[in-house]
Design a protein around this motif. Structure first.
Motif, short mmCIF file in Angstrom:
data_model
loop_
_atom_site.label_atom_id
_atom_site.label_comp_id
_atom_site.label_asym_id
_atom_site.label_seq_id
_atom_site.Cartn_x
_atom_site.Cartn_y
_atom_site.Cartn_z
N GLU A 173 -10.38 -1.29 3.96
CA GLU A 173 -9.09 -1.81 3.52
C GLU A 173 -9.28 -2.88 2.45
O GLU A 173 -10.25 -3.62 2.47
CB GLU A 173 -8.36 -2.45 4.70
N VAL A 174 -8.31 -2.93 1.54
CA VAL A 174 -8.20 -4.03 0.58
C VAL A 174 -6.97 -4.82 1.02
O VAL A 174 -5.90 -4.24 1.22
CB VAL A 174 -8.02 -3.49 -0.86
N ARG A 175 -7.14 -6.12 1.18
CA ARG A 175 -6.03 -6.96 1.65
C ARG A 175 -5.66 -8.01 0.62
O ARG A 175 -6.52 -8.51 -0.10
CB ARG A 175 -6.40 -7.63 2.97
N ASP A 176 -4.38 -8.34 0.58
CA ASP A 176 -3.89 -9.41 -0.28
C ASP A 176 -4.48 -10.73 0.24
O ASP A 176 -4.31 -11.05 1.42
CB ASP A 176 -2.36 -9.44 -0.22
N GLN A 215 -3.66 -13.83 -0.19
CA GLN A 215 -2.69 -14.84 0.25
C GLN A 215 -1.92 -14.41 1.51
O GLN A 215 -1.83 -15.16 2.47
CB GLN A 215 -1.67 -15.14 -0.87
N LYS A 216 -1.41 -13.20 1.47
CA LYS A 216 -0.53 -12.76 2.56
C LYS A 216 -1.27 -12.02 3.67
O LYS A 216 -0.76 -11.88 4.77
CB LYS A 216 0.59 -11.89 2.00
N GLY A 217 -2.46 -11.51 3.35
CA GLY A 217 -3.25 -10.84 4.38
C GLY A 217 -2.88 -9.40 4.65
O GLY A 217 -3.56 -8.73 5.42
N HIS A 218 -1.80 -8.90 4.06
CA HIS A 218 -1.42 -7.50 4.36
C HIS A 218 -2.22 -6.53 3.47
O HIS A 218 -2.69 -6.88 2.40
CB HIS A 218 0.09 -7.28 4.23
N ARG A 219 -2.36 -5.31 3.98
CA ARG A 219 -3.15 -4.28 3.30
C ARG A 219 -2.44 -3.81 2.04
O ARG A 219 -1.25 -3.51 2.06
CB ARG A 219 -3.40 -3.11 4.25
N THR A 220 -3.21 -3.73 0.94
CA THR A 220 -2.64 -3.26 -0.32
C THR A 220 -3.31 -1.98 -0.81
O THR A 220 -2.84 -1.37 -1.76
CB THR A 220 -2.79 -4.33 -1.42
N GLY A 221 -4.42 -1.58 -0.16
CA GLY A 221 -5.09 -0.37 -0.60
C GLY A 221 -6.40 -0.13 0.13
O GLY A 221 -6.65 -0.72 1.18
N PHE A 222 -7.22 0.74 -0.49
CA PHE A 222 -8.51 1.10 0.10
C PHE A 222 -9.55 1.18 -1.01
O PHE A 222 -9.25 1.59 -2.12
CB PHE A 222 -8.43 2.46 0.81
N ARG A 223 -10.78 0.80 -0.65
CA ARG A 223 -11.89 0.93 -1.59
C ARG A 223 -12.98 1.77 -0.94
O ARG A 223 -13.12 1.78 0.29
CB ARG A 223 -12.43 -0.44 -2.02
N ILE A 224 -13.73 2.44 -1.78
CA ILE A 224 -14.91 3.17 -1.34
C ILE A 224 -16.10 2.25 -1.55
O ILE A 224 -16.18 1.56 -2.57
CB ILE A 224 -15.05 4.52 -2.09
#
Length: 178
Positions: free
Chosen positions: A35-38, A40-49
């Motif tokens: 997971e990629v997380r923001d 500041q806010k901690g919520h998930r914004t995407g995925f990385r390989i």
């Protein structure tokens, strides 16, 4: 030896794969997705390989514009294939030469399965009896290839749960050493 790990989202499949890869050291070849997380806010914004040799690239994001969508995540197939395909090809060649190598594929999921070359390479790898694989799949059969992998003859299918997630790594490592 093919070890297929499934389980509900968030149960710890990637954490388990990373633990196995760390224990195997240089014998683990392949990739995982995280997971990629923001910040500041901690919520998930995407995925990385992330590859076992340290390459990283975001391939799915709420901020990507794409015709390939999984929920609110746009998938950039070029970004995924640029890392995943050469990594898997190299892992496969390496595992065919060296029986100690274990191919890591996390995950064979909706986003990754948009890629036809990825599907074809995964199919080739999982049906080759000469290589060891640890792969993760979603809990549901979201694609015919997921169904095929889940029912792979001779494979060990492990459903990861909150109850077994802290102990299953050692079982998997024992199976791989046999």
């Amino acid at each position: 030896m093919k070890i297929i790990i499934t389980g509900s989202p968030g149960v710890g499949k990637t954490t388990l794969v990373k633990k196995i890869a760390k224990a195997l050291g240089k014998d683990a070849v392949g990739f995982w997705t995280e997971e990629v997380r923001d910040p500041q806010k901690g919520h998930r914004t995407g995925f990385r390989i992330v590859t076992t040799d340290g390459k990283k690239k975001i391939f799915s994001s709420k901020f990507f514009t794409s015709k390939k969508l999984v929920g609110s995540y746009g998938v950039n197939l070029d970004y995924f294939e640029e890392i995943a395909l050469p990594t898997l090809k190299k892992a496969y060649e390496s595992a065919k030469r060296d029986k100690n190598k274990v191919i890591i594929i996390d995950e064979i999921g909706k986003m990754e399965l948009f890629s036809k070359p990825f599907r074809e390479l995964v199919r080739q790898i999982i049906h080759d009896p000469s290589v060891k694989v640890v792969a993760t799949i979603p809990i549901r059969d979201v694609h015919p290839l997921v169904k095929e992998v889940r029912r792979l003859p001779g494979a060990v299918l492990i459903e990861l749960t909150k109850e077994n997630r802290d102990t299953v790594a050692e079982d998997i490592l024992s199976l791989l050493r046999e």
